[in-house]
Design a protein around this motif. Structure first.
Motif, short mmCIF file in Angstrom:
data_model
loop_
_atom_site.label_atom_id
_atom_site.label_comp_id
_atom_site.label_asym_id
_atom_site.label_seq_id
_atom_site.Cartn_x
_atom_site.Cartn_y
_atom_site.Cartn_z
N ASP A 7 -4.83 4.16 8.05
CA ASP A 7 -5.80 3.79 7.02
C ASP A 7 -6.35 5.02 6.30
O ASP A 7 -7.36 4.95 5.61
CB ASP A 7 -6.94 2.97 7.62
CG ASP A 7 -7.72 3.73 8.69
OD1 ASP A 7 -7.35 4.89 9.01
OD2 ASP A 7 -8.69 3.16 9.23
N ARG A 45 -3.74 0.70 -3.12
CA ARG A 45 -3.64 -0.58 -2.48
C ARG A 45 -2.67 -1.51 -3.21
O ARG A 45 -2.49 -1.43 -4.42
CB ARG A 45 -5.01 -1.26 -2.40
CG ARG A 45 -6.01 -0.52 -1.52
CD ARG A 45 -5.53 -0.41 -0.09
NE ARG A 45 -6.51 0.26 0.79
CZ ARG A 45 -6.27 0.59 2.03
NH1 ARG A 45 -5.08 0.32 2.57
NH2 ARG A 45 -7.20 1.21 2.75
N ARG A 46 -2.06 -2.38 -2.46
CA ARG A 46 -1.16 -3.40 -3.03
C ARG A 46 -1.88 -4.16 -4.13
O ARG A 46 -3.00 -4.62 -3.97
CB ARG A 46 -0.71 -4.37 -1.94
CG ARG A 46 0.25 -5.45 -2.41
CD ARG A 46 0.64 -6.37 -1.26
NE ARG A 46 1.67 -7.31 -1.68
CZ ARG A 46 1.42 -8.48 -2.25
NH1 ARG A 46 0.16 -8.87 -2.43
NH2 ARG A 46 2.42 -9.27 -2.62
N ILE A 88 -4.90 6.32 -0.87
CA ILE A 88 -4.04 5.15 -0.67
C ILE A 88 -4.19 4.23 -1.89
O ILE A 88 -5.31 3.83 -2.24
CB ILE A 88 -4.40 4.37 0.61
CG1 ILE A 88 -4.13 5.23 1.85
CG2 ILE A 88 -3.61 3.06 0.69
CD1 ILE A 88 -4.52 4.56 3.15
N ASP A 111 0.86 -1.19 0.00
CA ASP A 111 0.00 0.00 0.00
C ASP A 111 0.89 1.24 0.00
O ASP A 111 1.83 1.35 0.81
CB ASP A 111 -0.89 0.03 1.24
CG ASP A 111 -1.94 -1.07 1.24
OD1 ASP A 111 -2.05 -1.77 0.22
OD2 ASP A 111 -2.63 -1.23 2.27
N GLY A 125 -9.43 5.22 3.42
CA GLY A 125 -8.72 4.65 2.28
C GLY A 125 -8.43 5.61 1.15
O GLY A 125 -7.73 5.26 0.19
#
Length: 403
Positions: free
Chosen positions: A103, A133-134, A131, A47, A128
């Motif tokens: 987060d 995300r992976r 961010i 992330d 979120g």
């Protein structure tokens, strides 16, 4: 005479599919991928923050303004090793890993660092938000680029991100180009009283290079058997010998006799098209070095290039494993066109739009096959089927785009 479509299909079917070779990413643009590319890593691998700001717990932003205590920072290429706890935040920069416990990313425009060292958050992001995300882009093991794809600059960048430094691509077809005729000299050379400048070989070499091939210019063979054999022998190791001129039936037209084995190596000769009727295809005897596929084009400049668009480009695409079918578009004719005879006719034309947004193809008044200037100015070729009836201005006609 055989139809254009049949001749094209027979040429493509007879030529080999190119094997794969390995090239670096820096030389792969425009090449044809020879195997599927499977991602070797996940992207992003963790992330990451999409903005500069402050990484924190969203629960700490329930009441605004919120006061958070900075406990570290994270930049791209590094990370904050600790865990973000209640009431804490981490200064974070774009591309940095989001620290454990965080987060949410408060962008720097929505917060102020006070003189007391406390961050005052004025506006809260959604959970979120900001961010990445992976695995947002792709995951290890995914097939992202498939075999047979012409590689674009974006594809090259994607392959690099997949951690693949070398690519298997189709080898470029090697096409030897040999002009013929005592009347020809190369540009810049002294021109005799009865001579002209050789132009076809340069146009066809450019066509080859622009369509994924590698052109080898063998120069000009004079109108005698010995010189033709000697010049053609230099095509050894190539995938196709392309000859220009000498494919007709005159006393000085030697391709059929010398390279085509007097007919024994010729698959077909003469096409029901205009310009381009005296085209031959088969194989040529190179003497001690064996045989090579032979495509003999007319010597007339426009005829040679029109044949290049109709037969050479599909041949190259077939050798590279690509869709080689010629796709025609529909337009309306900007002029009246006469009834056609038994040969498929290719008329040089310009393309424009009328007030209704229709594509209008307007044929040049003169269609002499020696006039390269008009081919250079043409945007398309109007294709007139054998025995096509007269077409009046505004009637629909098929066109082959040249650009």
């Amino acid at each position: 005479m055989i139809p254009v479509a049949e001749a094209r299909a027979r040429i493509v079917a007879a030529l080999p599919r190119m094997p794969a070779e390995t090239v670096s990413l820096t030389t792969a643009a425009g090449r044809i991928l020879a195997e599927d590319l499977i991602a070797r890593r996940t992207q992003p691998p963790f992330d990451v923050s999409a903005m500069d700001g402050w990484a924190c717990r969203h629960a700490d932003l329930a009441a605004l303004p919120a006061r958070l205590q900075p406990v570290g920072q994270a930049a791209a290429g590094g990370r904050h090793e600790g865990k973000v706890k209640a009431g804490e935040c981490v200064r974070i920069f774009t591309g940095a890993p989001v620290p454990e416990g965080a987060d949410a990313i408060v962008i720097q425009e929505d917060a102020d660092l006070g003189p007391d060292g406390v961050v005052l958050v004025r506006e809260a992001p959604r959970p979120g938000q900001w961010i990445r995300r992976r695995g947002l882009d792709f995951a290890e093991g995914q097939t992202l680029l498939e075999s047979g794809r012409p590689l674009t600059p974006s594809d090259i960048a994607l392959a690099a991100a997949m951690n693949i430094p070398w690519l298997a691509v189709r080898r470029k077809p090697r096409i030897a180009v040999l002009a013929t005729g005592d009347e020809l000299v190369r540009p810049g050379e002294p021109v005799g009283t009865n001579q002209i400048i050789s132009s076809n070989n340069f146009g066809l070499c450019a066509l080859i290079e622009a369509n994924g091939g590698c052109a080898l210019d063998l120069g000009i063979a004079r109108d005698n058997e010995a010189d033709l054999r000697a010049k053609a022998a230099a095509a050894a190791g190539c995938d196709l010998l392309l000859t220009l001129g000498g494919a007709s039936v005159g006393e000085h037209d030697l391709i059929h006799k010398v390279l085509g084995g007097g007919g024994s190596g010729i698959d077909f000769w003469r096409i029901a098209m205009r310009p381009g009727k005296p085209l031959m295809f088969g194989s040529a005897d190179l003497g001690g070095t064996g045989r090579i596929a032979l495509l003999g084009l007319p010597g007339n400049p426009v005829s040679a290039l029109v044949c290049g668009y109709n037969f050479l480009i599909p041949a190259l695409r077939g050798m590279l494993g690509l869709d080689w079918e010629v796709r025609l578009e529909q337009a309306v004719t900007g002029t009246d066109l006469p009834e056609n005879d038994r040969r498929e006719d290719y008329l040089r034309a310009t393309v424009s739009r009328d007030d209704d947004g229709r594509t209008v193809a307007t044929a040049f008044d003169r269609q002499d096959s020696s006039m390269l200037r008009l081919l250079s100015q043409a945007d398309c070729l109007i294709v007139r089927a054998p025995l096509a009836p007269r077409a009046r201005t505004g009637d629909s006609v098929p066109i082959l785009r040249l650009r």
